[in-house]
Scaffold this motif. Sequence first.
Motif, PDB file in Angstrom:
ATOM      1  N   SER A 168       0.843  -1.200   0.000  1.00  0.00           N
ATOM      2  CA  SER A 168       0.000   0.000   0.000  1.00  0.00           C
ATOM      3  C   SER A 168       0.873   1.243   0.000  1.00  0.00           C
ATOM      4  CB  SER A 168      -0.941   0.013   1.209  1.00  0.00           C
ATOM      5  OG  SER A 168      -0.220   0.223   2.401  1.00  0.00           O
ATOM      6  N   VAL A 169       0.251   2.337  -0.389  1.00  0.00           N
ATOM      7  CA  VAL A 169       0.909   3.630  -0.372  1.00  0.00           C
ATOM      8  C   VAL A 169       0.005   4.564   0.410  1.00  0.00           C
ATOM      9  CG1 VAL A 169       1.827   5.540  -1.749  1.00  0.00           C
ATOM     10  CG2 VAL A 169       1.894   3.204  -2.652  1.00  0.00           C
ATOM     11  N   ASP A 170       0.573   5.193   1.431  1.00  0.00           N
ATOM     12  CA  ASP A 170      -0.203   6.149   2.205  1.00  0.00           C
ATOM     13  C   ASP A 170      -0.386   7.405   1.364  1.00  0.00           C
ATOM     14  OD1 ASP A 170      -1.519   6.599   4.722  1.00  0.00           O
ATOM     15  OD2 ASP A 170       0.048   8.032   5.215  1.00  0.00           O
ATOM     16  N   LYS A 171      -1.199   8.274   1.807  1.00  0.00           N
ATOM     17  CA  LYS A 171      -1.537   9.512   1.117  1.00  0.00           C
ATOM     18  C   LYS A 171      -0.306  10.206   0.533  1.00  0.00           C
ATOM     19  CE  LYS A 171      -3.693  13.867   2.275  1.00  0.00           C
ATOM     20  NZ  LYS A 171      -4.215  14.682   3.328  1.00  0.00           N
ATOM     21  N   VAL A 172      -0.445  10.676  -0.705  1.00  0.00           N
ATOM     22  CA  VAL A 172       0.620  11.430  -1.369  1.00  0.00           C
ATOM     23  C   VAL A 172       0.059  12.797  -1.733  1.00  0.00           C
ATOM     24  CG1 VAL A 172       2.189  11.545  -3.333  1.00  0.00           C
ATOM     25  CG2 VAL A 172       1.594   9.326  -2.375  1.00  0.00           C
ATOM     26  N   ASP A 173       0.635  13.840  -1.183  1.00  0.00           N
ATOM     27  CA  ASP A 173       0.257  15.200  -1.540  1.00  0.00           C
ATOM     28  C   ASP A 173       1.386  15.795  -2.373  1.00  0.00           C
ATOM     29  OD1 ASP A 173      -2.205  15.383  -0.157  1.00  0.00           O
ATOM     30  OD2 ASP A 173      -1.148  15.739   1.726  1.00  0.00           O
ATOM     31  N   VAL A 186       7.405  -0.251   6.727  1.00  0.00           N
ATOM     32  CA  VAL A 186       6.978   1.039   6.192  1.00  0.00           C
ATOM     33  C   VAL A 186       8.239   1.799   5.794  1.00  0.00           C
ATOM     34  CG1 VAL A 186       5.851   3.238   6.683  1.00  0.00           C
ATOM     35  CG2 VAL A 186       4.884   1.106   7.584  1.00  0.00           C
ATOM     36  N   VAL A 187       8.283   2.185   4.535  1.00  0.00           N
ATOM     37  CA  VAL A 187       9.413   2.940   4.010  1.00  0.00           C
ATOM     38  C   VAL A 187       8.948   4.375   3.780  1.00  0.00           C
ATOM     39  CG1 VAL A 187      11.033   3.190   2.081  1.00  0.00           C
ATOM     40  CG2 VAL A 187      10.408   0.903   2.901  1.00  0.00           C
ATOM     41  N   GLY A 188       9.608   5.308   4.441  1.00  0.00           N
ATOM     42  CA  GLY A 188       9.325   6.725   4.220  1.00  0.00           C
ATOM     43  C   GLY A 188      10.115   7.212   3.032  1.00  0.00           C
ATOM     44  N   VAL A 189       9.433   7.944   2.143  1.00  0.00           N
ATOM     45  CA  VAL A 189      10.094   8.478   0.943  1.00  0.00           C
ATOM     46  C   VAL A 189       9.878   9.987   0.904  1.00  0.00           C
ATOM     47  CG1 VAL A 189      10.189   8.449  -1.583  1.00  0.00           C
ATOM     48  CG2 VAL A 189       9.727   6.325  -0.333  1.00  0.00           C
ATOM     49  N   ARG A 190      10.961  10.707   0.734  1.00  0.00           N
ATOM     50  CA  ARG A 190      10.908  12.171   0.624  1.00  0.00           C
ATOM     51  C   ARG A 190      11.439  12.566  -0.752  1.00  0.00           C
ATOM     52  NH1 ARG A 190      11.051  16.809   4.102  1.00  0.00           N
ATOM     53  NH2 ARG A 190      12.241  18.516   3.176  1.00  0.00           N
ATOM     54  N   VAL A 191      10.739  13.495  -1.406  1.00  0.00           N
ATOM     55  CA  VAL A 191      11.130  13.966  -2.735  1.00  0.00           C
ATOM     56  C   VAL A 191      11.460  15.452  -2.658  1.00  0.00           C
ATOM     57  CG1 VAL A 191      10.408  14.260  -5.139  1.00  0.00           C
ATOM     58  CG2 VAL A 191       9.586  12.287  -3.825  1.00  0.00           C
ATOM     59  N   SER A 233       5.804  10.451   1.272  1.00  0.00           N
ATOM     60  CA  SER A 233       4.780   9.419   1.397  1.00  0.00           C
ATOM     61  C   SER A 233       5.373   8.219   2.112  1.00  0.00           C
ATOM     62  CB  SER A 233       4.245   9.003   0.026  1.00  0.00           C
ATOM     63  OG  SER A 233       3.112   8.178   0.180  1.00  0.00           O
ATOM     64  N   TYR A 234       4.499   7.271   2.410  1.00  0.00           N
ATOM     65  CA  TYR A 234       4.893   6.081   3.145  1.00  0.00           C
ATOM     66  C   TYR A 234       4.406   4.857   2.383  1.00  0.00           C
ATOM     67  CZ  TYR A 234       5.526   9.746   6.495  1.00  0.00           C
ATOM     68  OH  TYR A 234       5.927  10.920   7.090  1.00  0.00           O
ATOM     69  N   PHE A 235       5.336   3.986   2.060  1.00  0.00           N
ATOM     70  CA  PHE A 235       5.047   2.771   1.299  1.00  0.00           C
ATOM     71  C   PHE A 235       5.139   1.574   2.237  1.00  0.00           C
ATOM     72  CE2 PHE A 235       5.930   5.771  -1.897  1.00  0.00           C
ATOM     73  CZ  PHE A 235       5.528   5.288  -3.132  1.00  0.00           C
ATOM     74  N   THR A 236       4.090   0.776   2.287  1.00  0.00           N
ATOM     75  CA  THR A 236       4.156  -0.473   3.039  1.00  0.00           C
ATOM     76  C   THR A 236       4.617  -1.549   2.065  1.00  0.00           C
ATOM     77  OG1 THR A 236       2.407   0.203   4.542  1.00  0.00           O
ATOM     78  CG2 THR A 236       2.877  -2.156   4.418  1.00  0.00           C
ATOM     79  N   MET A 237       5.740  -2.152   2.383  1.00  0.00           N
ATOM     80  CA  MET A 237       6.367  -3.149   1.525  1.00  0.00           C
ATOM     81  C   MET A 237       6.389  -4.491   2.252  1.00  0.00           C
ATOM     82  SD  MET A 237       7.119  -1.005  -0.916  1.00  0.00           S
ATOM     83  CE  MET A 237       8.155  -1.957  -2.016  1.00  0.00           C
ATOM     84  N   VAL A 238       6.191  -5.568   1.497  1.00  0.00           N
ATOM     85  CA  VAL A 238       6.182  -6.912   2.079  1.00  0.00           C
ATOM     86  C   VAL A 238       7.299  -7.734   1.451  1.00  0.00           C
ATOM     87  CG1 VAL A 238       4.825  -9.012   2.444  1.00  0.00           C
ATOM     88  CG2 VAL A 238       3.686  -6.776   2.462  1.00  0.00           C
TER      89      VAL A 238
END
Length: 180
Positions: free
Chosen positions: A58-63, A89-94, A110-115
């Motif tokens: 899943s991907v948490d909200k992306v603004d 949960v991987v935090g990604v900053r752009v 955003s926050y990506f849930t990775m399995v």
Amino acid sequence: MKKYKTNTESRVIISELMLPSHSNFSGKIHGGYILSLMDQIAFACASKHSETYCVTASVDKVDFLKPIEVGELVTLKASVNHVGNTSMVVGVRVEAENIQTGKVKHCNSSYFTMVAKNDKGKSVSIPGLILENKTAIRRFVRSIIRKEDSVTRRNRFKDSEFELESHLEILEQYNVKINL
């Protein structure tokens, strides 16, 4: 014996110059292109932490906070903020940098849930996370709270529990017409 890693051990940073081929009709970089880069770096970070193949759950909200222009240097930073047994949960900053002025702007996070998966597609255990500082602890706790909020939101809108009559008043405030 359980293995543990720090988030700095699996941190990934990539940079890419934004080209005209990445832009939309208004001359800004396509949001979908940025999302693709974000997914790639989340995969790399999660795979580095878990030492195996990972998939996006899943991907948490992306603004999209600020537009990215052609010619800017985009830097994506990813780190593991939270781990479970098989997911993280991987935090990604752009950020985008104007290479002529050196000005850097935060464009989104955003926050990506990775399995983590094995070669048969079965979820596998991952290393735990060593929390080395206050920032790491804050990110871990925020991930827990986001997960709890997500469960609450999902449960709030279950079809079996949705009562139309109790929500009609809310709809009166919006530009909708109900034809039942």
